[in-house]
Design a protein around this motif. Structure first.
Motif, PDB file in Angstrom:
ATOM      1  N   ILE A 130       0.830  -1.213   0.000  1.00 50.40           N
ATOM      2  CA  ILE A 130       0.000   0.000   0.000  1.00 50.40           C
ATOM      3  C   ILE A 130       0.861   1.257   0.000  1.00 50.40           C
ATOM      4  O   ILE A 130       0.326   2.386  -0.038  1.00 50.40           O
ATOM      5  N   LYS A 165      -2.541   1.628  -2.724  1.00 49.07           N
ATOM      6  CA  LYS A 165      -3.397   2.093  -1.631  1.00 49.07           C
ATOM      7  C   LYS A 165      -4.824   2.270  -2.112  1.00 49.07           C
ATOM      8  O   LYS A 165      -5.787   1.867  -1.426  1.00 49.07           O
ATOM      9  N   ASP A 166      -4.999   2.830  -3.282  1.00 53.70           N
ATOM     10  CA  ASP A 166      -6.348   3.051  -3.816  1.00 53.70           C
ATOM     11  C   ASP A 166      -7.042   1.714  -4.093  1.00 53.70           C
ATOM     12  O   ASP A 166      -8.234   1.551  -3.790  1.00 53.70           O
ATOM     13  N   GLU A 218      -8.194  -0.016  -0.826  1.00 61.32           N
ATOM     14  CA  GLU A 218      -9.420   0.572  -0.277  1.00 61.32           C
ATOM     15  C   GLU A 218     -10.641   0.166  -1.102  1.00 61.32           C
ATOM     16  O   GLU A 218     -11.739   0.040  -0.577  1.00 61.32           O
ATOM     17  N   ARG A 267     -11.308  -3.875  -0.324  1.00 57.39           N
ATOM     18  CA  ARG A 267     -11.455  -4.281   1.084  1.00 57.39           C
ATOM     19  C   ARG A 267     -12.896  -4.590   1.467  1.00 57.39           C
ATOM     20  O   ARG A 267     -13.157  -5.631   2.102  1.00 57.39           O
ATOM     21  N   GLU A 285      -4.264  -3.970   5.745  1.00 60.59           N
ATOM     22  CA  GLU A 285      -3.503  -3.247   4.729  1.00 60.59           C
ATOM     23  C   GLU A 285      -2.109  -2.967   5.285  1.00 60.59           C
ATOM     24  O   GLU A 285      -1.967  -2.344   6.340  1.00 60.59           O
TER      25      GLU A 285
END
Length: 478
Positions: A284, A290-291, A294, A297, A309
């Motif tokens: 991440i 990271k995007d 999210e 998840r 994460e």
């Protein structure tokens, strides 16, 4: 160069038992002091034993043939032969022993756990041990029994609490390197990890081991890639952790499809459906990663997974992950039944079990199979008439002769004792009495003799003793 081997075929041979000795005690003014031949020594066993310092089966990959030492033969003066030395083969914790057909013989888990892979042969009895009130001067000894020959397969299944599974280059090696003190090889190309790596993690009061299993690809359960070779290392783990790459450069892949693929391979392999799972979204630290984490998840949590994460590079989210894994491990350990004390299982033989079988084959041959008669045949020196007579006595007392008659055997029929590839075959002649004590009068039945006066019976017995002494003097064991 091969440095890790987790499956080998091993050929082990136990030591042969030493032969018994046929000897007569001699000293001045006492030329016939009686038999004093010692027993042969026992052959050495081949024993597998778990050693925590051993982590691979590499030694047996290079040297697959192993043999224990033989027992020494007995000697005169009632001196027994020395036993053969056992051969100790150290194996890693978690080694499974199988026969050539794939049947599990032993599952070696825990330091010091042992298994006798090949049993050493018995030593033969000397003529001192064979003497009795009726056979006071045996002129023969028993041969040693050959040791077992076994072809076995050793298969290592890693003993760990947690297994990290996922695609190649998902970051499993990086994750284990930051969670523990393990230092696996790390690179930015697929199949960097060629062997399972183990690390020890401490989270509060819980200490657990974590295994980095080489990457899986579609078809791993059918042998593609490296998966099939190392899926066995997942079997013993209590918790499975899916490590998903959120920064993959392959357009046709995403964390959810990766998870589905790995789960399908685990399902095809079998036996892992009841293991608790958790999901780690790795990398991440990359903006796109990271995007994507999210985004996927909520879908993963809806399936019932606990999702974390993390970034192995930036050391993000590792403490929370470590303690969460510790919770899973503690719950798994608590759910396991407590180990019971070692129990001795007694399996008595059936009252009608004679210890052998007699079967007439298609060609008319009668075959005798059984542990005792086969061992007795191997111990017999067929060049010695007394030894052959002793064998006949033992078989008769065991009931072999009666069973042959019951099975329909007649005088002159062929009888084989032992398996087809290693049997003793002879033409059967039924006898009422047998034994070396008859001194060449095998087959006679004294019950059929006419009654004799006491004086004549004494003379006959004295004649038999004189004849025995004469034959004993002619016997030269050395």
């Amino acid at each position: 160069m091969t440095t890790f081997v987790d499956r080998v075929e091993l050929h082990v041979a136990a030591g042969n038992g030493g032969h018994g000795c046929a000897s007569v005690h001699r000293e001045k003014f006492k030329p016939l002091g009686g038999p004093d031949g010692g027993n042969g020594g026992r052959g050495g066993d081949v024993i597998l034993i778990v050693d925590q310092s051993v982590t691979t089966l590499l030694d047996y990959h290079h040297s697959p043939h192993r043999k224990a030492t033989n027992g020494k033969p007995g000697e005169g003066g009632n001196r027994s032969g020395k036993d053969g030395q056992d051969l100790i083969l150290p194996v890693p914790d978690g080694t499974v022993v199988q026969d050539g057909a794939g049947n599990v013989l032993a599952d070696l888990v825990g330091h010091g756990t042992s298994y006798i892979a090949a049993q050493g042969g018995r030593g033969g009895l000397g003529n001192a041990a064979l003497s009795s009130a009726r056979r006071k001067a045996p002129g023969f000894a028993l041969l040693g029994v050959p040791g077992d020959l076994q072809d076995i397969v050793l298969e290592l299944k890693t003993v760990a609490d947690v297994a990290l599974v996922g695609y190649p280059s998902a970051g499993k090696s990086s994750l284990i390197s930051v969670l523990s003190a393990a230092k696996p090889k790390i690179a930015d190309y697929p199949f960097t990890t060629l062997v399972p790596n183990l690390g020890v993690v401490t989270a509060g009061e819980t200490v657990y081991t974590i295994a980095d299993v080489p990457g899986l690809i579609p078809g791993a359960s059918q042998g593609k890639g490296l998966g099939l070779e190392f899926l066995r290392h997942v079997e013993r783990c209590s918790v499975l952790v899916h490590v998903l790459d959120t920064a993959t450069l392959e357009s046709e892949r995403d964390p959810v499809s990766d998870l589905d693929m790995i789960e399908e391979e685990l399902k095809q392999y079998g036996g892992l459906g009841n293991r608790p799972r958790m999901v780690v979204l790795n990398k991440i630290d990359v903006p796109d990663g990271k995007d994507l984490a999210e985004m996927v998840r909520p879908d993963l949590e809806a399936r019932g997974y606990r999702v974390f994460e993390v970034s192995a590079v930036a050391h993000t989210g590792l403490r929370e992950l470590s303690f969460a894994i510790a919770e899973f491990v503690a719950e798994s350990r608590a759910a396991k039944p407590k180990e019971e004390a070692t129990r001795i299982v007694i399996r008595p033989k059936a009252v009608d079990d004679s210890g052998f079988t007699v079967v007439q084959e298609e060609d008319g041959l009668f075959r005798v199979r059984g542990e005792k008669p086969e061992r007795w045949v191997r111990q017999t020196d067929f060049s010695n008439d007394e030894a052959v007579g002793y064998l006949a006595d033992r078989l008769n007392r065991l009931g072999v002769e009666a069973s042959l008659m019951k099975a329909g055997a007649r005088s002159g029929d062929g009888v084989a004792i032992g398996p087809e590839d290693n049997a003793v075959v002879f033409d059967w002649e039924p006898t009422v009495m047998a034994g070396a004590e008859m001194l060449g009068r095998r087959g006679e039945d004294h019950r059929l003799d006419e009654p004799r006066p006491a004086t004549q019976r004494r003379r006959d017995k004295q004649a038999e003793r004189d004849e025995a002494t004469q034959e004993f003097e002619e016997f030269k064991p050395f």
